[in-house]
Every structure is written in C-alpha cells, then in structure tokens.
Design a protein around this motif. Structure first.
Motif, mmCIF file in Angstrom:
data_model
loop_
_atom_site.group_PDB
_atom_site.id
_atom_site.type_symbol
_atom_site.label_atom_id
_atom_site.label_comp_id
_atom_site.label_asym_id
_atom_site.label_seq_id
_atom_site.Cartn_x
_atom_site.Cartn_y
_atom_site.Cartn_z
ATOM 1 N N VAL A 152 0.837 -1.242 0.000
ATOM 2 C CA VAL A 152 -0.209 0.081 0.081
ATOM 3 C C VAL A 152 0.937 1.249 0.040
ATOM 4 O O VAL A 152 1.965 1.299 0.803
ATOM 5 C CB VAL A 152 -1.012 0.145 1.212
ATOM 6 C CG1 VAL A 152 -1.732 1.290 1.212
ATOM 7 C CG2 VAL A 152 -1.792 -1.068 1.286
ATOM 8 N N TYR A 153 0.337 2.261 -0.740
ATOM 9 C CA TYR A 153 1.328 3.580 -0.727
ATOM 10 C C TYR A 153 0.019 4.445 -1.340
ATOM 11 O O TYR A 153 -0.560 4.395 -2.348
ATOM 12 C CB TYR A 153 2.423 3.588 -1.484
ATOM 13 C CG TYR A 153 3.133 5.192 -1.721
ATOM 14 C CD1 TYR A 153 3.680 5.361 -0.423
ATOM 15 C CD2 TYR A 153 2.648 5.910 -2.431
ATOM 16 C CE1 TYR A 153 4.316 6.561 -0.387
ATOM 17 C CE2 TYR A 153 3.485 7.200 -2.485
ATOM 18 C CZ TYR A 153 4.210 7.489 -1.497
ATOM 19 O OH TYR A 153 4.818 8.909 -1.399
ATOM 20 N N PRO A 154 -0.159 5.824 -0.783
ATOM 21 C CA PRO A 154 0.541 6.279 0.611
ATOM 22 C C PRO A 154 -0.414 5.677 1.860
ATOM 23 O O PRO A 154 -1.785 5.559 1.608
ATOM 24 C CB PRO A 154 0.349 7.654 0.513
ATOM 25 C CG PRO A 154 -0.701 8.074 -0.516
ATOM 26 C CD PRO A 154 -0.747 7.128 -1.403
ATOM 27 N N SER A 155 0.128 5.096 2.904
ATOM 28 C CA SER A 155 -0.809 4.270 3.790
ATOM 29 C C SER A 155 -1.302 5.177 4.736
ATOM 30 O O SER A 155 -2.114 4.692 5.481
ATOM 31 C CB SER A 155 0.327 3.054 4.343
ATOM 32 O OG SER A 155 1.397 3.751 4.765
ATOM 33 N N ASP A 156 -0.851 6.610 4.650
ATOM 34 C CA ASP A 156 -1.388 7.303 5.683
ATOM 35 C C ASP A 156 -2.964 7.590 5.205
ATOM 36 O O ASP A 156 -3.591 8.615 6.100
ATOM 37 C CB ASP A 156 -0.823 8.489 5.963
ATOM 38 C CG ASP A 156 -0.539 9.300 4.478
ATOM 39 O OD1 ASP A 156 -0.972 9.010 3.425
ATOM 40 O OD2 ASP A 156 0.030 10.290 4.729
ATOM 41 N N HIS A 157 -3.376 7.188 4.269
ATOM 42 C CA HIS A 157 -4.840 7.286 3.777
ATOM 43 C C HIS A 157 -5.697 5.853 4.020
ATOM 44 O O HIS A 157 -6.814 5.676 3.630
ATOM 45 C CB HIS A 157 -4.944 7.517 2.301
ATOM 46 C CG HIS A 157 -4.511 9.321 2.216
ATOM 47 N ND1 HIS A 157 -3.300 9.614 2.303
ATOM 48 C CD2 HIS A 157 -5.514 10.195 1.970
ATOM 49 C CE1 HIS A 157 -3.188 10.884 1.849
ATOM 50 N NE2 HIS A 157 -4.628 11.257 1.739
ATOM 51 N N LEU A 158 -5.030 4.894 4.466
ATOM 52 C CA LEU A 158 -5.765 3.493 4.613
ATOM 53 C C LEU A 158 -6.533 3.453 5.546
ATOM 54 O O LEU A 158 -6.320 4.040 6.915
ATOM 55 C CB LEU A 158 -4.328 2.483 4.532
ATOM 56 C CG LEU A 158 -4.798 1.045 4.635
ATOM 57 C CD1 LEU A 158 -5.727 0.572 3.461
ATOM 58 C CD2 LEU A 158 -3.550 0.223 5.012
ATOM 59 N N GLU A 159 -7.621 2.846 5.333
ATOM 60 C CA GLU A 159 -8.986 2.621 6.280
ATOM 61 C C GLU A 159 -9.083 1.029 6.121
ATOM 62 O O GLU A 159 -9.428 0.507 5.107
ATOM 63 C CB GLU A 159 -9.960 3.378 5.974
ATOM 64 C CG GLU A 159 -9.720 4.834 6.306
ATOM 65 C CD GLU A 159 -11.029 5.668 5.856
ATOM 66 O OE1 GLU A 159 -12.005 5.031 5.520
ATOM 67 O OE2 GLU A 159 -10.930 6.783 6.118
ATOM 68 N N VAL A 160 -9.025 0.282 7.186
ATOM 69 C CA VAL A 160 -9.453 -1.052 7.188
ATOM 70 C C VAL A 160 -10.596 -1.578 8.362
ATOM 71 O O VAL A 160 -10.536 -0.957 9.343
ATOM 72 C CB VAL A 160 -8.318 -1.932 7.481
ATOM 73 C CG1 VAL A 160 -8.611 -3.208 7.553
ATOM 74 C CG2 VAL A 160 -7.135 -1.698 6.848
ATOM 75 N N LEU A 161 -11.498 -2.210 7.809
ATOM 76 C CA LEU A 161 -12.699 -2.506 8.519
ATOM 77 C C LEU A 161 -12.689 -4.156 8.302
ATOM 78 O O LEU A 161 -12.515 -5.035 7.584
ATOM 79 C CB LEU A 161 -14.063 -2.258 7.957
ATOM 80 C CG LEU A 161 -14.309 -0.724 7.770
ATOM 81 C CD1 LEU A 161 -15.527 -0.463 7.266
ATOM 82 C CD2 LEU A 161 -14.332 -0.208 9.413
ATOM 83 N N LEU A 162 -12.978 -4.947 9.892
ATOM 84 C CA LEU A 162 -13.058 -6.130 9.810
ATOM 85 C C LEU A 162 -14.697 -6.645 10.253
ATOM 86 O O LEU A 162 -14.952 -5.947 11.364
ATOM 87 C CB LEU A 162 -12.116 -6.833 10.934
ATOM 88 C CG LEU A 162 -10.731 -6.879 10.471
ATOM 89 C CD1 LEU A 162 -9.771 -7.401 11.708
ATOM 90 C CD2 LEU A 162 -10.452 -7.880 9.447
ATOM 91 N N LYS A 163 -15.372 -7.445 9.491
ATOM 92 C CA LYS A 163 -16.598 -7.577 9.634
ATOM 93 C C LYS A 163 -16.950 -8.950 9.984
ATOM 94 O O LYS A 163 -16.287 -9.804 9.190
ATOM 95 C CB LYS A 163 -17.629 -7.215 8.499
ATOM 96 C CG LYS A 163 -17.529 -5.480 8.423
ATOM 97 C CD LYS A 163 -18.235 -5.246 7.434
ATOM 98 C CE LYS A 163 -18.295 -3.552 7.142
ATOM 99 N NZ LYS A 163 -19.181 -3.129 6.156
ATOM 100 N N LYS A 164 -18.175 -9.309 10.417
ATOM 101 C CA LYS A 164 -18.427 -10.683 10.528
ATOM 102 C C LYS A 164 -20.128 -10.697 10.270
ATOM 103 O O LYS A 164 -20.747 -10.353 10.970
ATOM 104 C CB LYS A 164 -18.418 -11.295 11.922
ATOM 105 C CG LYS A 164 -18.825 -12.790 12.085
ATOM 106 C CD LYS A 164 -18.554 -13.489 13.437
ATOM 107 C CE LYS A 164 -19.430 -12.625 14.387
ATOM 108 N NZ LYS A 164 -19.615 -13.573 15.862
#
Length: 626
Positions: A139-151
């Motif tokens: 990933v680049y630029p990683s300072d914009h990365l958003e991650v969600l974990l769902k079930k």
C-alpha cells in the motif's frame, strides 16, 4: 488612408495563417499512476520544424526514466514507475536560438494492487479465542488507508493508518481477536480495505476479501496463472500467481527446474514477478504450497517459454583471431532465441554460405591467406534477426610478387623509366631493388616499391631484381631492361679506295655502335632509277665494276631507335692493263654493327667466290638475302 488599412489587414492575415510555435504535455498538468506500471509522458510541439527538448524535475532529482526524442515530440518513459518518480517534471523546448517554452506535469503515485489476505489463527475451536489477521499488500500512501473487519456484515474492528509516515510501499496488517461460538462456524469474516484519496482519480479505492470460519483444511485446487501468458516476448514483464484453497493459508515456495536437472529456489510468496524476461527465464516453474497445520503439501507447475528475436551469444575464432598460414582454424557462432534461430556463418566477401545453419561453425584446416577477412554471423527467426562480425587475420609471407615497367621494358635512350614492384603479404612486405653487375653479382640500389630511372642511358641496361620480404618469408622477381641506342660513332672504310678501275672489286667497311643491332640499306642514286640493296649483316659487294657503277651511294644505317645516312662517291676509270688477271675488281661494302668483321678475311673469302662481271650482288659465301 484606405490603402494603408488594406495593407495592415493583409499583414495581419499573413501572420494569422502562419502557425505559431506552441507546445503541450500529454497528459496535461498532472497524472496519477500506480507503482509498478508503465508511465509515458509526451512533450509535443507545433509550429517549429526542428525543436530541441530537455526533461528535468523541478528539484533537479534524477529523472528515473528513459528519454526518446523524435522530430516534433519527445517522450519520457518510466517502466516501471517507482516511488522515485513522484515529482513535478518540466519539459523545455527550444525553437532556434531565441524561442523557448516550458511546461510541467505533476506525477502522483499510489499503490493498491491486490485484495486483502485473511488469516485465522489458531485452528477454529468453539469457545477458544482466535485471531483474525488481515494483510493489505504493498500500500502507498498508507496514511490514507482505512480497514474494517466484519462478521456477517457486523463490524468487529475498525482501524486507520492516518499517522503512518511510510515513504514507500508496505504491507499493512490489522489483527483482531475474539472468542467464536458454535454458531460462528461457516460464517464469513470480511476484511474491507479502503484508500480514499480525494485528490487522486483511480480505481478501485476499495478492496474486499471474505473467508469462512471453518475447520482446518487443504491445500487443494492449487493453480498457477501466468500474465500476460505462458509465452511472453523477451523483455516483457511476467507475473506468475499461485492460488490455492487452504485453511489456514499456506506457506508458498517457488522453484524452477534448471537445464542441468537441478532445482533453483526462488522466493516465498504467492506472486513471482520478472520485470524484464530473458531467454534464460524459460523453463518449468513449480509452486509448492504447504499447510503447516494440516501438514499437507500440494504442487502446481507451469512451463514458461520466452519468445523473441535471436541474440548472438558467441562469435569466436580458435586458436586466435590472428593466425599464421598452415594453422587449423575454427570459427564458432551460437545464438539463443525461441523459436530456435537459423544461423548463417560466412565470410562477408563470399556470396555462398560456408557453414551449417544448425551448428554455425566453420572449420578451416591448414588456413591460407585467402581465408582471411571479415566473417559475419546472422541469426534469424520469425521475430527478427541479429548480426555480428569478427575478423580473421592470417599472417603469411610474400606472394604474387609482380614487376610492372612503364612505359615498357625496352626504351629509348634519354627516356624516363618507372619500375613498380607489388607483392601481397601480411604484414605488408618490405620492397627492395637490386641490379646485376658486370661480374654477375647483385648490387643493392633502392629500398622502395617504385624505382624511377630518369634520362635512361645504355649503362642502365641490365637485369633488375625486386625482393619482397617480411618475417614469414621472401619472394623475388626479375626483369631485364633494354635501352635502345640509335646508330652512332659510325666509321666507313672504302677499300681499295673510292676511285677504282673497271674490273676491280671495292669493299667498304663500316663500324658502329647501336642497340638493338642496326640494319643497313645501300642505295645507288641514278638519273633514271634507283637501285637499292639490303642485307641483314650489312655486307654489299659489286663485282667487276664498270663505269656504269660509278656514282653516288647512300648508306642508311638504322634500328628502332633511329638512323644515320652516309654518302659515298664511287669513281670508275678504264680497265686494268693486266688482262690475264684471274680475280676481277670487287667493290665490297661491309657494315658491321656492334662487332667489326675482320676486313682482310672477308676480302680473301669473297675474292675466291666472285665470278660475276659488272653487276650488283651480295656475298654468296655468306648466303645473304638482298
């Protein structure tokens, strides 16, 4: 005033029809590119026949690409784009010495190449805690990365990387632990990764991966995909991706079968990338997947064949490119390509091929100077051909030594003679001249290929020898120079005298020097007619002369170089008183060229043979032709 306005309008019209010097950058202003792909910037001009281009970054950093200038445009190619290409690029165009234009373009980079990877550890057991690991690769630029974990659509965990200060592509990891229940088995865990960069226009900005909560299994259904295919062209990028079904995810190892049957370990990753393929990258690739929990292994293979035009890998001469006559020589050419190339190995000066297409080899046993020269190897298949050259230098002693004489080997005294000696050899032979002396010895006289002799004289006549030599031998050629000299130093003797009596014999002797030997013609001038006598050896005799034999005689002594005429007056008076004399008067004329014949011997011999009265004749004893 009206005429002035019309003139101004005409000038404006002309200026409007002439296209102004302009430039543009394509794409304009800014471009968003994904790291690892190819980016081409184009600087284009109009209104200038021969523009000159230059590229640079605003901060004078390295370009990180390849510039290609064409007639009216220039390109900057970045293949592949990397983090070093994140700059403002400036294209400057000069038209002539005065006109200059500049434009810039901003290159903005990102990397979001693949979907997230989910791992669940340890084995799923109801009531016991498990950890869900979500990995977002490169990933680049990683300072914009958003991650969600769902079930099953319910958000378990949310994490962002706004404070991350990474300056290059990195794989980011999000972990979440919970205690699953029996109802959670077979339910889906989803990882949603977002890269919402508002000022960059690219897709996708969201990637999603789901995995069911189930028991450990696999690996199974392992396959390899090759992009762009199993037979890429040489120089193209190749990506091999290994995909398998396994829970938990497998450890992946890439290997390759080599030509010697050994196996080369490559990388431990599900993707094997080769940015610029070569023919040596052809072969059988193995992807081995290992589930460390189930302790099971599965393999998949793919055969890669790199295609392209031939590359000549070897063009050599054994034992060396410089050899001596008589050595055995081998010329070898080999090339790599797919499909296999047709190889032509030949000497450039020969029209016919000299070697086998498949082997590309020429054997020259006991090489001669005729085998020297430039040899070329041409390797060709349906994709193109390549060519390489090598020179075989054969050293040998002098051969084909020749002498040319201008204007000829036989010249007249006073002319200029130029003798030129030529000889082939390697290294070039040294030429020297010698002349055979009166004693038969050869005297050195000149050390040059050209021997000039000006105002040639008789003493220059003789045998000339040209010698050509180098460290491998010598060769000699000879030529004889003949100097033609016209009759000269002529001495005439009339015997017994120019005043004779009827019935006497008269002999005239002549000595002269000439080359070649002279010929003589005796001519009696008469009022009514001329009587001309000729002889090969120049002997003329009048037997038992009468008064009719009196008069003027012209003796013409001549050869190819010239002639000389002598005048003799013969007077005849009454007969001798002794009528019983047995031998009549003889008027004999003898001219000897080069060597004088003894006069007395001629007179005795001729007197015995003479039987003719009052007539012109030649000495029959010599068997001469008149």
């Amino acid at each position: 005033m009206g005429r002035t306005s019309q003139a101004v309008l005409l000038i404006l019209y002309v200026f409007m029809t002439v296209k102004a010097f302009e430039m543009e950058i394509i794409p304009a202003n800014r471009i968003v590119a994904q790291i690892g792909e190819t980016l081409i910037l184009t600087c284009n001009t109009t209104g200038c026949a021969s523009p000159s281009f230059s590229w640079r970054t605003q901060m004078d950093n390295p370009l990180g690409g390849t510039v290609n200038n064409h007639r009216t445009y220039s390109t900057l190619t970045m293949n592949p784009v990397s983090i070093v290409n994140s700059h403002d690029y400036l294209c400057t165009v000069f038209c002539g010495e005065k006109e200059k234009k500049e434009k810039s373009i901003k290159v903005e980079l990102y990397s979001f190449p693949s979907d997230p990877i989910i791992e669940i550890r340890p084995s799923l057991v109801a009531g016991e805690p498990v950890t869900v690991i979500c990995k977002i690769p490169d990933v680049y630029p990683s300072d914009h990365l958003e991650v969600l974990l769902k079930k099953e659509g319910y958000t378990l965990h949310e994490e962002n990387f706004y404070e991350d200060d990474s300056t290059n592509t990195e794989t980011k990891t999000v972990t979440y632990s919970f205690n699953p229940t029996a109802e959670d088995i077979e339910k889906e865990i989803t990882c949603v990764a977002k890269l919402p960069i508002a000022y960059m226009d690219f897709e996708p900005k969201e990637r999603v991966t789901s995995q069911k909560l189930n028991t450990n299994s696999g690996p199974k259904n392992t396959i390899i995909t090759a992009s762009p295919g199993n037979s890429p062209m040489e120089g193209d990028p190749l990506k091999l991706t290994c995909v398998t079904e396994s829970n938990p995810p497998t450890q992946i190892v890439w290997r390759k079968h080599l030509a010697d049957e050994s196996i080369q370990h490559l990388i431990e990753n599900n993707v094997l990338s080769i940015p610029h393929t070569r023919f040596t990258d052809s072969g059988l690739y193995i992807c081995e997947v290992i589930n460390l929990v189930t302790n099971k292994t599965e393999k998949a293979t793919v055969d890669i064949v790199i295609q392209g035009a031939p590359n000549i890998t070897e063009l050599s001469i054994e034992p060396s490119i410089t050899v001596q006559e008589g050595e055995n020589v081998s010329i070898q050419c080999s090339a790599e390509s797919n499909p296999p190339p047709k190889i032509i190995l030949r000497r450039k000066s020969d029209s016919a091929d000299m070697g086998s297409y498949s082997e590309g080899r020429i054997l020259l046993p006991s090489v001669t100077f005729l085998n020297g020269g430039d040899y070329e190897c041409i390797a060709e298949n349906k994709f193109g051909k390549s060519k390489s050259e090598i020179t075989l230098n054969v050293e040998y002693g002098p051969k084909n030594t020749m002498i040319s004489v201008i204007p000829a080997t036989a010249v007249k005294e006073g002319e200029t003679v130029i003798m030129k000696c030529t000889s082939s050899g390697n290294p070039a032979p040294v030429i020297s001249w010698k002349k055979k002396t009166a004693t038969g010895e050869l005297e050195k006289m000149f050390k040059d290929a050209t021997l000039p002799i000006q105002n040639v004289k008789s003493q220059d006549m003789g045998l000339y020898e040209c010698e050509a030599h180098n460290q491998f031998g010598r060769e000699e050629k000879a030529v004889r120079l003949l100097v033609q000299v016209p009759p000269q130093n002529i001495t005439v003797l009339v015997y017994p005298s120019e005043n004779v009596k009827e019935g006497e014999n008269v002999t005239i002797t002549c000595s002269t020097y000439s080359n070649p030997p002279s010929q003589m013609v005796l001519k009696k001038v008469h009022q009514e007619k001329e009587i001309i006598l000729s002889s090969v050896n120049g002997t003329f005799i009048l037997y038992n002369v009468t008064k009719n034999d009196a008069g003027r005689y012209l003796l013409d002594v001549f050869n190819e170089a010239g002639n000389n005429v002598k005048v003799i007056e013969i007077s005849v008076v009454g007969r001798l008183e002794k009528t019983d004399q047995m031998i009549p008067l003889i008027i004999a004329f003898s001219c000897v060229t080069a060597v004088a014949v003894p006069v007395v011997a001629i007179l005795i011999y001729v007197s015995r043979k003479a039987k003719i009265n009052g007539s012109y004749s030649l000495v029959k004893a010599f068997g001469l032709k008149v």
